[in-house]
Write an enzyme that holds these catalytic residues in place. Structure first.
Site, short mmCIF file in Angstrom:
data_model
loop_
_atom_site.label_atom_id
_atom_site.label_comp_id
_atom_site.label_asym_id
_atom_site.label_seq_id
_atom_site.Cartn_x
_atom_site.Cartn_y
_atom_site.Cartn_z
N LYS A 110 35.04 -4.25 26.53
CA LYS A 110 35.36 -3.04 27.33
C LYS A 110 34.76 -3.13 28.73
O LYS A 110 35.00 -2.25 29.56
CB LYS A 110 34.84 -1.79 26.61
CG LYS A 110 35.49 -1.59 25.24
CD LYS A 110 35.62 -0.14 24.84
CE LYS A 110 36.15 -0.06 23.42
NZ LYS A 110 37.01 1.10 23.18
N ASN A 135 39.10 12.38 12.04
CA ASN A 135 37.99 11.62 11.44
C ASN A 135 36.79 12.54 11.27
O ASN A 135 36.86 13.72 11.60
CB ASN A 135 37.67 10.39 12.29
CG ASN A 135 37.29 10.79 13.70
OD1 ASN A 135 36.29 11.46 13.92
ND2 ASN A 135 38.12 10.40 14.67
N LYS A 176 57.32 21.70 9.09
CA LYS A 176 56.40 21.23 8.05
C LYS A 176 57.15 20.32 7.06
O LYS A 176 58.23 20.69 6.58
CB LYS A 176 55.82 22.44 7.31
CG LYS A 176 54.76 22.05 6.31
CD LYS A 176 54.23 23.26 5.56
CE LYS A 176 53.40 22.77 4.39
NZ LYS A 176 53.12 23.82 3.42
N ASP A 230 42.60 5.69 17.08
CA ASP A 230 43.19 4.47 17.64
C ASP A 230 44.71 4.56 17.71
O ASP A 230 45.33 3.97 18.59
CB ASP A 230 42.77 3.26 16.80
CG ASP A 230 41.29 2.98 16.94
OD1 ASP A 230 40.81 3.03 18.09
OD2 ASP A 230 40.61 2.76 15.92
N LYS A 279 32.08 -5.61 21.52
CA LYS A 279 32.77 -4.44 22.07
C LYS A 279 32.35 -4.14 23.51
O LYS A 279 33.16 -3.84 24.37
CB LYS A 279 32.48 -3.22 21.17
CG LYS A 279 33.38 -2.04 21.43
CD LYS A 279 33.33 -1.03 20.32
CE LYS A 279 34.02 -1.55 19.06
NZ LYS A 279 34.03 -0.57 17.97
N ASP A 335 43.14 3.42 25.43
CA ASP A 335 41.69 3.26 25.30
C ASP A 335 41.07 3.86 26.57
O ASP A 335 41.06 3.24 27.63
CB ASP A 335 41.32 1.78 25.15
CG ASP A 335 39.84 1.62 24.80
OD1 ASP A 335 39.02 2.36 25.37
OD2 ASP A 335 39.52 0.78 23.94
O1 C5P Z 1 37.43 0.67 20.48
P1 C5P Z 1 36.43 1.45 19.73
O2 C5P Z 1 36.97 2.74 19.18
O3 C5P Z 1 35.71 0.73 18.68
O4 C5P Z 1 35.31 1.83 20.84
C1 C5P Z 1 34.50 2.95 20.79
C2 C5P Z 1 34.22 3.44 22.17
O5 C5P Z 1 35.40 3.51 22.92
C3 C5P Z 1 33.66 4.84 22.17
O6 C5P Z 1 32.84 4.97 23.32
C4 C5P Z 1 34.92 5.68 22.28
O7 C5P Z 1 34.65 6.96 22.84
C5 C5P Z 1 35.78 4.85 23.19
N1 C5P Z 1 37.23 4.94 22.92
C6 C5P Z 1 38.07 5.47 23.86
N2 C5P Z 1 39.42 5.53 23.62
C7 C5P Z 1 39.94 5.06 22.49
C8 C5P Z 1 39.09 4.51 21.51
C9 C5P Z 1 37.75 4.46 21.75
O8 C5P Z 1 37.60 5.93 24.90
N3 C5P Z 1 41.21 5.12 22.29
#
Ligand code: C5P
Length: 402
Positions: free
Chosen positions: A350, A217, A296, A286, A346, A315
């Site tokens: 979390k 990204n 390749k 994600d 969020k 996560d």
């Molecule tokens: O779930 P989302 O990506 O929207 O949340 C963002 C927050 O969660 C950020 O602090 C990011 O660093 C963390 N994050 C994480 N592991 C993931 C996805 C997001 O620690 N797989």
């Protein structure tokens, strides 16, 4: 209540002392960098320093008269050592030679620079950046003098290690100007995170498709790196777990390089039990690809496109927050719309005490940002500012909450 912080060096008057050494050439850049940080600089040089660099150069760069002579009659009262040291917020000797270290350790004052160091008021910090040949640095007398200076509350910056101008290799290089600036910024920052261990994730992750392609990204890592620097300035012991970025490791921080979300997860969990604060700034992918090709993928004609299959990445932040004794957790939310609604949800989902919301297209790759802080009292905004400035504000906000 938002605490507005400015650059810690802004408006500070620094006496920059140069002593005899080839590293004087770096003092020219250091002087410019201090001015870029909005400090004012008064250069004072020893006779030997004037052999390496002319006062005219330093005068042009600092915009102030350079003093090199104890008997200079241009200064009020003919007491340059008193006047110059009283005006200083700090005295930085860079480069600081072996001989000057010895003079400082013994309280000599037979030239203007040593006299003003001895004459400085107790509240004016003295910082020195040693610069010398490796043998000179290692000599017992030099090390004895350094220990004495540490006892006398003098801050020793460096020295660094590596190639030396004399052709030898080892300890004794003067720190680079940007490293000395980082030390000076830290010297003027209140130690709101003194003794705290802070783990930060930053940058994007990269999920491979085949040996040369992957999914990533637009995160540049700038916000996370700025937070690491601000945490170091505030006295924390900082470790940075970084996805691929083009940025230099912030001075004073330890960086662990990773590529995938799983590697970032593992690097975090290797260290998390010892942390006081976890700041999850990384834009973690994600999903990861389950059918990564060993070779390749070949471009086929027609519509025979590769069929990628995905699974969920861990996560990291949610897992850390769910630990039985979690560190203080700070998350980030990069949204493209509905910032308040999505960030509020969020943070609760979390289960973290503080979440920083920002609009993805206003932050990714940019030097400035606008952020909104969400906690259990509600939310408030920190207006558009450089990421370094926002990072310092965020560190103060965190220090008020832990
Ligand atoms: O779930 P989302 O990506 O929207 O949340 C963002 C927050 O969660 C950020 O602090 C990011 O660093 C963390 N994050 C994480 N592991 C993931 C996805 C997001 O620690 N797989």
């Amino acid at each position: 209540m938002t605490t507005i912080v400015s650059n810690p060096l802004k408006g500070k008057h620094i006496v920059l002392g140069l002593t005899g050494g080839i590293a004087c050439y770096k003092a020219a850049e250091l002087c410019r960098s201090l001015i870029r940080q909005e400090a004012t600089v008064q250069v004072v040089m020893t006779d030997s320093a004037c052999q390496f660099m002319t006062p005219v150069t330093m005068q042009a760069l600092s915009g102030n008269t350079v003093y090199a002579n104890q008997w200079d009659a241009r200064i009020h009262n003919n007491m340059a050592h008193i006047e110059l040291s009283r005006a200083a917020h700090a005295i930085l000797i860079a480069p600081c030679s072996t001989d000057f270290i010895a003079k400082l350790a013994h309280g000599h004052c037979d030239d203007l620079l040593s006299a003003l160091c001895v004459a400085r008021p107790a509240q004016v910090p003295l910082l020195i950046a040693p610069a010398m040949n490796v043998e000179m640095w290692q000599k017992p007398a030099t090390q004895r003098n350094i220990r004495q200076l540490i006892d006398d509350n003098v801050r020793i910056l460096g020295p660094g290690e590596g190639d030396q101008a004399c052709g030898e290799v080892g300890l004794g290089r003067m720190l680079e100007p940007d490293q000395l600036i980082a030390e000076m910024l830290a010297a003027f920052t209140p130690k709101s995170l003194a003794g705290k261990r802070v783990l930060i994730t930053a940058g994007p992750t990269f999920e491979p498709i085949d040996p040369v392609r992957g999914l990533t990204n637009l995160s540049s890592g700038k916000m996370g790196y700025a937070i690491a620097q601000a945490a170091y300035e505030a006295g924390a012991d900082v470790q940075l777990i970084s996805g691929p970025t083009a940025l230099n490791t912030p001075y004073g921080c330890i960086r662990h390089q990773v590529q995938t979300a799983q590697q970032m997860h593992d690097a975090v969990f290797d260290r998390i039990s010892k942390q006081d604060i976890f700041i999850s700034v990384a834009a973690v992918a994600d999903w990861r690809i389950t059918n990564v090709s060993k070779q390749k993928l070949k471009k086929n004609t027609g519509d025979d496109f590769p069929k990628l299959t995905f699974e969920q990445n861990p996560d990291i932040l949610a897992e850390v927050a769910a630990l039985s004794r979690p560190p203080y957790c700070v998350g980030f939310a990069a949204e493209s719309e509905n910032l308040i609604k999505y960030s509020t949800i969020k943070r609760l989902k979390k289960n973290i005490p503080l979440l920083v919301g920002n609009i993805a297209q206003n932050t990714f790759g940019l030097n400035q940002n606008e952020i909104v802080l969400f906690d259990d009292k509600g939310h408030h905004s920190l207006p558009l500012a450089d990421k370094t400035n926002l990072a310092r504000q965020l560190i103060i906000e965190i220090s008020h909450r832990i």
